[in-house]
Enzyme design. Structure first.
Site, short mmCIF file in Angstrom:
data_model
loop_
_atom_site.label_atom_id
_atom_site.label_comp_id
_atom_site.label_asym_id
_atom_site.label_seq_id
_atom_site.Cartn_x
_atom_site.Cartn_y
_atom_site.Cartn_z
CG PHE A 2 -27.67 -1.01 33.01
CD1 PHE A 2 -27.86 0.34 33.18
CD2 PHE A 2 -26.53 -1.44 32.37
CE1 PHE A 2 -26.93 1.26 32.72
CE2 PHE A 2 -25.58 -0.53 31.92
CZ PHE A 2 -25.78 0.81 32.09
CB SER A 4 -35.43 -2.75 36.72
OG SER A 4 -35.10 -2.66 35.35
NE ARG A 94 -37.34 -10.79 24.10
CZ ARG A 94 -36.56 -11.82 23.77
NH1 ARG A 94 -37.09 -12.89 23.22
NH2 ARG A 94 -35.26 -11.76 24.00
CB ILE A 188 -45.48 18.77 16.47
CG1 ILE A 188 -45.74 17.95 15.20
CG2 ILE A 188 -46.69 19.63 16.81
CD1 ILE A 188 -46.88 16.96 15.32
N GLY A 190 -41.39 21.90 18.62
CA GLY A 190 -40.31 22.84 18.36
C GLY A 190 -39.55 23.18 19.63
CD GLU A 214 -37.44 -7.87 29.69
OE1 GLU A 214 -38.02 -8.94 29.83
OE2 GLU A 214 -36.53 -7.49 30.46
N GLY A 215 -34.16 -7.50 25.32
CA GLY A 215 -33.67 -7.88 23.99
C GLY A 215 -33.83 -6.75 23.00
CB THR A 216 -31.34 -4.87 21.01
OG1 THR A 216 -30.79 -5.99 20.28
CG2 THR A 216 -30.45 -4.54 22.19
#
Length: 234
Positions: A2, A4, A94, A188, A190, A214-216
């Site tokens: 993953f 980027s 972060r 909203i 829908g 960048e860290g959960t």
């Protein structure tokens, strides 16, 4: 995994263990350039969200780079910053991710508000309409709080002042606000919100990544707790 824009980058930064005896302190950073033998793109990931840019899996197999590619030079490696040095870079990134999440939240909020104004008769005393208005007011307060948290963490980073706590607070808070805002927008809108030509549908898919990269959020809350209690980071 993953990485980027890893398939498009001219070079990447890789943290690698060069001395197993040093454990986590033996992680220096290298610049690996495209075209280096042994460095290749394994695949481009098929993702649910953030499809506007590529995330790639990169492979380094018998890949050799010159000593000149050591990021920061030999002096940086001698400091033995290692894994902790890598983690310190997150204190600058972060707040950026938190700001990105807040941007998604603001966009979803603005579209939801305009849709509510144009499609609903808000003068009617309907409980669901009242709830929408209350939720909009609640999200607006959180957006303003998140903006100040981002500014504070980023300012400290600019001043090269310690911001571990502030960066993690912003990162933990803002993606959650973004998830609330996009969920409310979908509610909203829908049926109109789940169409592929609706931006809120895209934002709803994109926003979860802000809580992961960048860290959960769980990691951020752990860092915050450590900073508040003074517990060891080991």
């Amino acid at each position: 995994m993953f990485c980027s824009n890893g398939a498009r980058a001219s070079w990447v930064v890789v943290w690698a263990t060069v001395d197993p005896a040093l454990g986590r302190n033996g992680h220096p950073a290298f610049v690996v350039e495209r075209g280096t033998p042994g460095f290749r793109v394994a695949r481009i990931e098929d993702k649910m969200g953030l499809v506007a840019y590529e995330s790639a899996a990169l492979v380094l197999e018998d890949c050799r780079v010159p000593a000149a590619n050591l990021l920061g030079g030999e002096s940086a490696y001698e400091e033995r910053a290692g894994f902790k040095g890598a983690m310190q870079s997150f204190n600058a990134t972060r707040p950026i991710v938190a700001a990105m999440a807040l941007g998604l939240a603001r966009a979803a909020f603005d579209q939801a508000r305009e849709f509510l104004r144009s499609q609903y008769m808000l003068t009617r005393s309907i409980a669901r309409y009242r709830r929408f208005l209350d939720k909009l007011a609640w999200i607006e307060r959180k957006l303003e709080s998140g903006r100040l948290l981002c500014w504070h963490a980023a300012y400290l980073a600019d001043m090269r002042a310690p911001n571990v706590l502030e960066a993690s607070i912003a990162k933990a808070f803002c993606p959650q606000v973004a998830q609330e805002a996009t969920s409310l927008a979908m509610e909203i809108f829908g049926d109109a919100g789940v169409r592929k030509d609706a931006l809120v549908e895209k934002w709803f898919r994109d926003v979860k990544a802000m809580d992961i990269v960048e860290g959960t959020g769980q990691i951020q809350r752990r860092i915050i707790a450590r900073q508040l209690t003074g517990l060891s980071e080991e």
